[in-house]
Structure formats: structure tokens, C-alpha cells
Scaffold this motif. Structure first.
Motif, PDB file in Angstrom:
ATOM      1  N   SER A   1      52.517  26.495  55.790  1.00  0.00           N
ATOM      2  CA  SER A   1      52.865  26.364  57.211  1.00  0.00           C
ATOM      3  C   SER A   1      54.376  26.408  57.371  1.00  0.00           C
TER       4      SER A   1
ATOM      5  N   LYS B   1      49.040  30.431  56.762  1.00  0.00           N
ATOM      6  CA  LYS B   1      47.818  30.638  57.545  1.00  0.00           C
ATOM      7  C   LYS B   1      48.064  30.918  59.025  1.00  0.00           C
ATOM      8  N   GLN B   2      49.065  30.256  59.587  1.00  0.00           N
ATOM      9  CA  GLN B   2      49.317  30.417  61.013  1.00  0.00           C
ATOM     10  C   GLN B   2      50.814  30.592  61.271  1.00  0.00           C
TER      11      GLN B   2
ATOM     12  N   LYS C   1      53.607  31.058  64.676  1.00  0.00           N
ATOM     13  CA  LYS C   1      53.923  31.191  66.106  1.00  0.00           C
ATOM     14  C   LYS C   1      55.317  31.784  66.211  1.00  0.00           C
TER      15      LYS C   1
ATOM     16  N   LEU D   1      47.042  34.809  56.097  1.00  0.00           N
ATOM     17  CA  LEU D   1      47.443  34.672  57.492  1.00  0.00           C
ATOM     18  C   LEU D   1      46.276  35.011  58.415  1.00  0.00           C
ATOM     19  N   GLU D   2      45.828  34.013  59.167  1.00  0.00           N
ATOM     20  CA  GLU D   2      44.661  34.163  60.036  1.00  0.00           C
ATOM     21  C   GLU D   2      45.028  34.312  61.504  1.00  0.00           C
ATOM     22  N   SER D   3      46.145  33.721  61.893  1.00  0.00           N
ATOM     23  CA  SER D   3      46.477  33.673  63.316  1.00  0.00           C
ATOM     24  C   SER D   3      47.972  33.904  63.537  1.00  0.00           C
ATOM     25  N   VAL D   4      48.277  34.792  64.474  1.00  0.00           N
ATOM     26  CA  VAL D   4      49.667  35.039  64.880  1.00  0.00           C
ATOM     27  C   VAL D   4      49.740  34.938  66.397  1.00  0.00           C
ATOM     28  N   THR D   5      50.655  34.092  66.871  1.00  0.00           N
ATOM     29  CA  THR D   5      50.884  33.962  68.307  1.00  0.00           C
ATOM     30  C   THR D   5      52.201  34.641  68.645  1.00  0.00           C
TER      31      THR D   5
ATOM     32  N   LEU E   1      43.743  38.554  58.951  1.00  0.00           N
ATOM     33  CA  LEU E   1      43.871  38.693  60.403  1.00  0.00           C
ATOM     34  C   LEU E   1      42.603  39.299  60.970  1.00  0.00           C
TER      35      LEU E   1
END
Length: 420
Positions: free
Chosen positions: A276, A298-299, A301, A320-324, A343
Motif C-alpha cells: 500500500s 493492491k490499490q 489512488k 494491482l486490483e483497483s486504480v482511482t 485489474l
């Protein structure tokens, strides 16, 4: 009477010869050897300097406080640059309190010295002083050293613990580079700057407490510190420099201060267990490959202040599962998310105008792409993997389907539908 005159002549001649000898010493700043140590002497000033001998020094060296040459007492004040350089046979050196200056590389390559004491009158330790002193474990400071030179302890593979003198304000470039056994470093509160490569390849360093007064940490400072687990970036630091933590494969937690404005290229490249990262909105610039190979991340922002995601920024971040994405983002650079196989979904804000080549290549599990712009975003032909173009669903705003189906690159996606 003639005998008396002859005797007087001999006495005068002898005095003249002695005087001439003393004058030669004064003019030539001659060299002499005393107890196996070579000195450069200046009889006029009555000072002597330890210099490199014709043969490498060996054994236990005890530097005297003074020597006598032709009845002239000379006080030993300095050790010259390279004085004991590459003398692996030297097992110890005793430096007297009268020494006021030590030259650069004076003990470089003295690979058998285990301990040394720096006398109280020394305030500055020069460049490469102990470089490649591979047996050195202990340095004792009797006084207040204020400055350390570049490469001072580079290659000191046996150095385990080190307390930087309290008056030192800067850790210079390459200071501890290659100190493979260095586990504990105590930095004084007055430290303001850490130079490039300062702790590079300190493979045993697990933690370092950076004082709050630190305002500058140069490139590669901790590059290759393979056991480093945790770092707190002080509030005065504005830039995380290039390659600063590259290859820190055990680095799991990084506390980045809100004072940081810029993260340069490859800063965290290869930090495989970093799971993180908190990127504050103060960050307005991130270079290429900053998080490349951070395979546990993993995430993410993206900060609101960032307008461009640089090339290869998150390349090979396999977890990496989530990108904001922020609403300020304008460009996603080439290879930015290449091989981010975890992703599954993307939401691209209306602000994005361009997606570079290979930006999402190898992201074969993307199932849904949500696009906020009615005008087709500029993309290269290889921005997405072929599997994504065949299987993913591209969700566009109502009325924008035709625009995307007519675009030369977007029309390669087989499933473009309106975003309800």
C-alpha cells in the motif's frame, strides 16, 4: 700558532657544514624515516607530516607526537593524503592528539584495521578516508567531528553499528555504500541532508530513523537496501529522488509526508512487498517507473494534483486490483499499467485526453472500461491488450456510441455500449 689557526679553521668549517645541512632541510622540506614511518619535514616551521613510504607500511603503527632531525624538533601535525593507502598489512594505527588534519584516502584499503580512534583536534574526515577498510568494525571519536567526506566508509563490509557524530549535518555521497553488514545507524537530530548513494547496497539495514530536520535526500540513497522494511519520509522533504528505494525488496511500509511534491523516476522500483502507498494531493509530479515491479501493491489512488501518469509508472504491478483516477488527469503514459494482470475494471475521467502505447498491455482480465468523455480519447493502437479489445465491455456516455465505433482505434473493441 699555525696549529691553533688550523684547529680554528676546522671548527668553523664544521659549523658551516651543520648550518648548511639545516638550511637544506628548510628549503627542501625534506623527508626522513623515523621508526619505520616516513615524514615530510619543515624544519623552519618545526612541523612534520606523515607521508606514504617507499614500501607499504605493515604491523602496528604508532605515530609519534614529535621527531628530532639534525637536532631540530619537529611536531607531527598531519597525515598526508594517501599516507597509508593500500597497506593491507597494517593491523592498527594509533593517532596522537597533536594531529590536526588527515588527508583524503589516508587509510583507504587498510583491510586489516579493525578499530581506530579519531583524536579530539580533528574536525573533518576527508573523502575516502576509510574506503575499503573491510575489517573495520569500530570508530571512536574523542572530539567533535563536524564534517564527513564522500565515500568515507564505502566498502567497509564489517561495519555493523555506527553512530554519526552529533555535530555532523550532512551524510555525504557514497558515505556507507556497500557496507553490507551495517544494521544500525544513529543519525543526530541536526542532519539536514543525505547525499546520493549514501546507504546504497547496505544489505543488512532494516530500519533507519530519519530526523525531522532532514530536508533533502538525494538519488539512490537507499538503493539496494534489500532488508529495509520501513521508512518515514520527514516533513521537510519535498522530493523523493530517483532510485531512492529501488530494489528494496523487503520494504513494506512507507510514510510519505504531505510536504512531498515530487517523486522521481524508479524511486520504488522493485519494492516487491510494498502492498500500500499513500499518495497525498500535494504530489504534482511522478517520474517513469516509480512503482514498477511493486508486485504486492493492491490499490492506488492517483492524487488530484497529478495531471499525467508517466510511462511504466505501475508496470508489472501484478497484484494491482483497483486504480482511482483523479479528475485532473489528462494523460496516461505508455506502459503505465502494463502487465497489471489483476485489474478488472477501469473508470476513466472526462479530463483524460490521451492513453499511450502499451498503457494497459498485458492487463488481460479487464472486463469493464467506463469512459466519461463523449469525444473519443486519443489512444494508440497498442494501448490495450488484444484480449481486452475482444472481451471487455467499453461503457460510454449516452449518445457517444457512434463516435467510438467510428474511431480508428476504439472501433477495434468488439463491445461498445452506452453507460446507463
Amino acid at each position: 700558532m699555525k696549529t691553533i689557526q688550523r684547529l680554528a679553521f676546522v671548527v668553523v668549517a664544521t659549523i658551516v657544514c651543520l648550518s648548511a645541512s639545516a638550511i637544506d632541510i628548510k628549503l627542501k622540506k625534506d623527508k626522513t624515516v623515523v621508526d619505520g614511518i616516513t615524514f615530510a619535514i619543515n624544519a623552519k616551521k618545526q612541523v612534520a607530516q606523515v607521508v606514504r613510504g617507499e614500501e607499504p607500511y605493515v604491523g602496528d603503527i604508532v605515530i609519534p607526537e614529535k621527531i628530532t632531525v639534525d637536532s631540530v624538533v619537529c611536531y607531527v601535525e598531519e597525515i598526508a593524503s594517501n599516507g597509508f593507502k593500500d597497506c593491507p598489512g597494517v593491523t592498527s594505527i594509533v593517532i596522537p592528539n597533536c594531529i590536526t588534519k588527515i588527508g583524503s584516502s589516508a587509510f583507504q584499503g587498510c583491510s586489516s584495521i579493525a578499530e581506530i580512534t579519531i583524536p579530539s583536534r580533528i574536525q573533518e574526515l576527508p573523502t575516502s578516508l576509510f574506503e575499503n577498510c573491510t575489517s573495520l568494525t569500530t570508530v571512536n571519536f574523542e572530539g567533535s567531528v563536524k564534517k564527513l567526506g564522500n565515500n568515507i566508509f564505502e566498502g567497509c563490509k564489517s561495519l555493523v553499528d555506527f553512530e554519526v557524530p552529533s555535530a555532523v549535518t550532512e551524510i555525504p555521497s557514497d558515505a556507507f555504500r556497500g557496507c553490507a553488514e551495517l544494521r544500525n545507524v544513529t543519525l543526530p537530530s541536526g542532519i539536514k541532508k543525505i547525499g546520493s548513494n549514501a546507504f546504497q547496497e547496505c544489505h543488512s539495514l532494516e530500519f533507519i530513523d530519519l530526523p525531522t530536520g532532514v530536508s533533502s535526500i538525494a538519488n539512490d540513497a537507499f538503493n539496494g537496501c534489500t532488508m529495509l522494511k520501513e521508512v518515514r519520509i520527514p516533513s521537510g522533504v519535498t522530493t523523493i529522488s530517483a532510485n531512492m528505494f529501488k530494489g528494496c525488496v523487503e520494504l513494506k511500509h512507507v510514510d510519505i509526508s504531505s510536504s512531498v511534491r515530487k517523486i522521481e523516476h524508479d524511486a520504488f522500483n522493485g519494492c516487491a512487498v510494498l502492498d500500500s502507498i499513500n499518495l497525498s494531493n500535494s504530489i504534482s509530479s511522478m517520474g517513469s517507473s516509480v512503482f514498477e515491479g511493486c508486485s504486492s501493491l493492491k490499490q492506488v489512488k492517483i492524487p488530484n494534483s497529478l495531471t499525467e501518469i508517466a510511462s511504466d509508472l505501475f508496470k508489472n504491478c501484478a497484484s494491482l486490483e483497483s486504480v482511482t483516477f483523479s479528475n485532473s488527469l489528462k494523460k496516461i503514459g505508455s506502459g503505465a499499467f502494463e502487465n497489471c494482470a489483476s485489474l478488472t475494471q477501469l473508470t476513466i475521467p472526462v479530463s483524460v485526453k490521451e492513453i499511450g502505447n502499451d498503457a494497459f498491455e498485458g492487463c488481460n482480465n479487464i472486463a469493464d472500461i467506463y469512459i466519461n468523455s463523449s469525444i473519443p480519447i486519443k489512444i494508440s493502437s497498442g494501448a490495450f491488450a488484444k484480449a481486452t479489445m475482444k472481451e471487455a465491455i467499453v461503457h460510454v456516455k449516452k449518445g457517444a456510441t457512434t463516435n467510438y465505433n467510428l474511431d480508428k482505434n476504439w472501433k477495434k473493441f468488439l463491445n461498445i455500449i452506452e453507460w446507463k
